[in-house]
Write an enzyme that holds these catalytic residues in place. Structure first.
Site, short mmCIF file in Angstrom:
data_model
loop_
_atom_site.label_atom_id
_atom_site.label_comp_id
_atom_site.label_asym_id
_atom_site.label_seq_id
_atom_site.Cartn_x
_atom_site.Cartn_y
_atom_site.Cartn_z
N GLU A 287 0.88 -1.16 -0.08
CA GLU A 287 -0.13 -0.03 -0.12
C GLU A 287 0.90 1.29 -0.03
O GLU A 287 0.20 2.45 -0.36
CB GLU A 287 -1.15 0.07 1.15
CG GLU A 287 -0.25 0.38 2.49
CD GLU A 287 0.36 -1.10 3.14
OE1 GLU A 287 1.14 -0.85 4.14
OE2 GLU A 287 -0.06 -2.28 2.73
N ASP A 329 17.67 27.27 -26.95
CA ASP A 329 18.09 28.77 -27.48
C ASP A 329 19.57 28.94 -27.56
O ASP A 329 20.22 28.19 -26.63
CB ASP A 329 17.48 29.87 -26.62
CG ASP A 329 15.88 29.96 -26.81
OD1 ASP A 329 15.54 29.81 -27.89
OD2 ASP A 329 15.17 30.22 -25.83
N ASP A 650 12.57 32.21 -23.14
CA ASP A 650 12.57 33.03 -22.30
C ASP A 650 11.45 34.17 -22.48
O ASP A 650 11.04 34.78 -21.29
CB ASP A 650 13.83 33.92 -22.13
CG ASP A 650 14.36 34.19 -23.34
OD1 ASP A 650 13.77 34.34 -24.40
OD2 ASP A 650 15.72 34.40 -23.61
N ASP A 654 7.47 32.77 -26.42
CA ASP A 654 7.85 31.29 -26.30
C ASP A 654 6.96 30.70 -25.68
O ASP A 654 7.11 29.40 -25.72
CB ASP A 654 9.28 31.35 -25.52
CG ASP A 654 10.45 31.81 -26.33
OD1 ASP A 654 10.40 31.84 -27.84
OD2 ASP A 654 11.38 32.39 -25.87
#
Length: 917
Positions: A287, A329, A650, A654
């Site tokens: 459990e 990026d 950023d 985006d």
């Protein structure tokens, strides 16, 4: 001051009401006094479960209630020792369950604090970031594109500002904001253009506001708006394990029923068989499996934090191990994010710039032909002025910079606050003696057209007496399209095709050397020009001044991280807004791009239909000159090809791509609030190497979950089969109820938890990514559990039979079986550390928590066997040397042989490879 008509008041009156200086803001002492007065700026959350309630909730489990009932029955029947012992074990188990749950709860609370939003404010006369919950009325808050409004604000300054307010007003179109406007007291919420409300988002422009209401006094608080919930959702693995748990419960209960019925039919007392059944069910039913998975995930989150990766959503921990593509990026993530202008080109003349990073002590080195450069002196000075004024960054001398939750020491006392590219231009201007603070004494900014990834340029308007000067910077190809004239050889001439070609050749030359190039342009217009009404004409007929070439060198850690990704079967894709040639040069340096790979530009993507993109996407490693809308398309195309995609971002634009990605990653230092909200992970240092470290941790966490699933289920199968086989063979009970409960406490608790913090296999980043739909029991795990569980059960029963027939004493036989079961499981826990490496290769002490947990379990078990007090309770008896030999041989023999075999096999494999080489 809640709910005053701030939108009906002049901004100076609002400042007077809050007793705050618009230039200095609040001082820290006054801010602290107001915080104590009004409380934290947060919405009311649901009441948390207290530790005491959490502890007593452990007794609500059905099996525990049955066990407590059995304890009461034992007491009524006069079996006081049994009753007290069962109660003690139940309490110890509950304490263990409480500790696990409490740790998980605290980990989740810590996670919420780590990703709490921040606000940029003016305090003590300087700009600083503070947690949004510490905002107080009267605080001056700076706003820019992508910021989520942290409290209700009366706007004091707005530049082209638009705010998306659909969460409050239902209006999908962003509202334009005007700080100078004043409205009637009955103006509706959506029409208050001088106000910004908590929870709404700046979609364009910048500005400043004063906090007028916080927490439950805000409009969002008044209508009981959304409360951020972090980490509450279950991961797919947790959901699958809960489903598995239900099947296991049914299977275990069936076996338990067979054991109980068989025992009763054989003449065993009903009361004893009832206790056996309950004890076996408690011990056998896993459990705690989902709870332990939560613990492992929470521990993993803390480990990732130490490696500067902040997990916002628990499923990301699981998904990280499946990542097949990381789209990153370039600027600041793969590179160092300290742009430095290396050269300027004016009238076909190249001027070198010396100095490193953000230190303004470098020089502007004019080439040999001084007479030619004297003719260009005026245009050169204009270029420096554009660099200083068409800029929103600030150059500050300071010893440290705060990067999110991390403090970063810097050897260079000069730091740029703002965009690194703008910082490089600001430093360039400073090197030439053009400090913005000095230049702005002669001319003042009156208007701004902010840079965004669609326009790829920025313009500002400065007023100088009766003239307006427009200064523009941006991508050379874009800016050139807006230019009609050019400074050339000391005079302004018409920009013809030949001159344009020379400028583009200089641009390509710098781009080929991996320099990022920006164009600088300007023009003068009459002070009567209505720039607000004629915004579209501001950037027409500009005068081209020159090119500035800058570089942001790759991070050394990123080069290593890309190599690690290749070994791990993860493809790295670089996405940049830079020129194609620049992107190619950086891609080669990072070893992301080679001559067999493809580079796609934004314009090529626009022209390419989806079927064609899907066909070639696996061969593309660099995307150049792309905008955020392209990112979304790239993510969708990769996912269509079956990839598990991690995407960084950023900017506010985006956010859609980050949300679409399997793992959305935002930047902790330069990321906007909107992007962070959309992401599942935040990089505390904006570093690509941190993503790879997080992938490694994600894989290790998944491995650890497999380890203790293997351990727990093997042990549970062994316990159930011991009793089941004994009942089928008509043997006496090999284990008493209290002994079964003790095995559950000693083996399922501390050792299982210690596996959750185990070290990763040495080759964890040399494996291919696992498939997201892969079963937790893949690669033969189910077979290993079944085989080892059966061997534990058979071995325990074998020792019981040997002990019984050799000693003719049931207590000795049970003690031997009891000890064999415990030691089989404690030996097995070391097997579970790896599915590939032996314990000799991993090292016994590489997981000190496990060594400590096993040592503790062994000492506790020896106390049960040898201390008279416990002997009476657990019906044990001291064991002879010969008995111990049998127990160790059966419980540890398989583990020892298996580990020796693994070590020898790997040794000969490595030897063979060496000889072949």
């Amino acid at each position: 001051m809640a709910n005053r008509f701030w939108y009906n008041m002049h901004d100076l009156k609002v400042l007077e009401e809050f007793q705050v200086d618009v230039k200095k803001g609040l001082d820290s002492k006054e801010a602290q006094r107001r915080l104590e007065l009004v409380g934290f700026n947060q919405l009311r959350e649901k009441v948390k479960t207290s530790p005491i309630k959490m502890f007593f909730n452990q007794f609500k489990d059905f099996m525990v209630i049955v066990l407590l009932a059995a304890t009461i029955i034992s007491g009524f029947l006069g079996e006081y020792a049994d009753a007290i012992t069962i109660m003690a074990i139940v309490i110890l188990n509950s304490i263990l369950g409480f500790v696990q749950e409490y740790r998980a709860e605290k980990s989740m609370e810590a996670l919420k604090k780590l990703i709490a939003p921040e606000a940029m404010v003016i305090r003590d006369g300087i700009e600083k970031k503070i947690p949004a919950r510490e905002l107080v009325p009267g605080e001056l808050v700076l706003l820019e594109t992508g910021v989520i409004i942290p409290a209700d604000l009366r706007l004091l300054e707005t530049i082209q500002m638009e705010i998306e307010e659909s969460s409050l007003t239902g209006e999908s179109v962003p509202a334009k904001k005007i700080a100078s406007a004043i409205f009637e007291t009955n103006t509706s919420l959506g029409d208050r253009k001088n106000m910004a409300y908590m929870g709404t988002t700046v979609t364009r422009g910048k500005g400043m506001g004063i906090v007028v209401d916080t927490g439950m006094q805000t409009e969002m608080g008044q209508i009981a708006g959304l409360i951020q919930k972090v980490g509450d959702e279950q991961t797919p693995l947790q959901r699958r394990l809960e489903q598995l748990g239900r099947w296991l419960v049914a299977f275990c209960l069936l076996i338990v029923l067979v054991v109980v019925v068989t025992g009763i039919l054989r003449g065993e007392p009903i009361y004893q068989m009832f206790l056996v059944g309950v004890s076996l069910a408690v011990a056998a039913i896993p459990e705690g499996l989902p709870a332990i998975v939560t613990i492992a995930l929470a521990v993993g989150v803390q480990k990732m934090l130490k490696r500067r990766a902040i997990i916002r959503k628990l499923p990301a921990v699981e998904t990280l191990g499946c990542a097949t593509v990381i789209c990153s990026d370039k600027t600041g993530t793969l590179t160092q994010n300290e742009m430095t202008v290396r050269r300027i080109v004016i009238s076909n003349e190249t001027i070198q710039i010396t100095g490193e990073g953000y230190d303004p002590k470098g020089e502007v080195v004019v080439p040999g032909d001084k007479s030619r450069m004297m003719r260009n002196k005026e245009s050169l000075n204009i270029a420096f002025k554009i660099a200083a004024l068409c800029n929103n960054s600030k150059l500050r001398k300071t010893e440290t910079v705060i990067a999110g939750i991390f403090r970063k020491k810097s050897s260079n006392p000069w730091q740029v606050l703002g965009d690194p590219t703008e910082g490089a231009l600001l430093v360039l201007a400073a090197k030439a003696g053009f400090w913005r603070e000095r230049v702005e004494k002669d001319e003042q900014r009156v208007y701004e057209m902010p840079f965004d990834s669609e326009r790829k340029r920025m313009s500002v308007i400065y007023q100088n007496k009766d003239k307006l000067n427009i200064y523009t910077k941006g991508a050379p190809d874009i800016v050139l399209e807006n230019c009609k004239y050019v400074w050339w050889e000391g005079k302004i001439v018409l920009l013809n095709r030949e001159l344009k070609q020379k400028i583009l050749e200089n641009n390509d030359k710098m781009a080929n050397e991996a320099l990022r190039v920006l164009a600088l342009a300007y023009k003068q217009i009459s002070a009567n020009f209505d720039y607000e009404r004629n915004e579209a004409e501001i950037e027409n007929d500009l005068i081209f001044v020159g090119l500035a070439g800058m570089i942001d060198p790759p991070r050394p850690a990123a080069i290593k991280a890309v190599a690690v990704c290749k070994n791990a079967g993860i493809k790295t894709v670089m996405i940049t807004g830079d020129h194609k040639i620049t992107a190619q040069a950086i891609g080669k340096e990072l070893k992301i791009y080679n001559d067999q790979d493809l580079i796609l530009t934004g314009s090529q993507l626009d022209e390419m239909p989806d079927p064609e993109l899907n066909k070639i996407i696996n061969n593309v490693t660099v995307y150049a000159r792309v905008s955020p809308k392209h990112k979304l398309r790239i993510v969708k195309a990769l996912k269509k090809r079956g990839h598990v995609v991690a995407m960084t971002g950023d900017g506010v634009n985006d956010a859609p791509a980050i949300k679409e990605a399997d793992i959305g990653i935002s930047m902790g230092i330069n990321g906007t609030d909107v992007t962070k909200e959309s992401s599942s992970m935040i990089l505390g240092d904006d570093n690509f190497a941190t993503i790879v470290a997080a992938v490694e941790e994600g894989r290790a966490i998944y491995d650890n979950i497999r380890k203790f699933i293997r351990y727990l289920l093997s042990c549970n199968v062994g316990e159930v089969l011991t009793m089941f086989f004994a009942s089928l063979l008509g043997l006496p009970l090999p284990l008493l109820p209290i002994q079964i409960l003790w095995v559950n406490l000693v083996t399922d608790g501390l050792p299982a938890m210690a596996l959750g913090v185990d070290t990763a296999d040495p080759d964890i980043m040399y494996r291919k990514p696992r498939h997201p739909k892969e079963s937790i029991f893949a690669y033969g795990l189910a077979r290993r559990i079944a085989v080892r569980g059966t061997l534990i059960g058979v071995g325990t029963l074998l020792v019981f039979m040997i002990g019984y027939y050799l000693n003719k004493n049931l207590d000795i036989a049970r003690t031997m079986a009891f000890t064999t079961l415990v030691f089989s499981q404690l030996f097995h826990v070391f097997d579970c550390r790896s599915e590939k490496y032996s314990i000799f290769e991993l090292g016994f002490f590489t997981n000190p928590f496990l060594v400590g947990a096993v040592s503790c379990s062994v000492i506790m078990h020896l106390m049960v066997i040898y201390l008279p007090f416990f002997q009476k309770i657990f019906k044990t008896t001291p064991l002879s040397f010969n008995s111990w030999l049998i127990i160790i041989a059966v419980s540890g023999g398989l583990t020892i042989m298996q580990n020796v075999y693994r070590s020898l096999k790997r040794y000969y494999l490595n030897l063979g490879r060496t000889l072949r080489a």
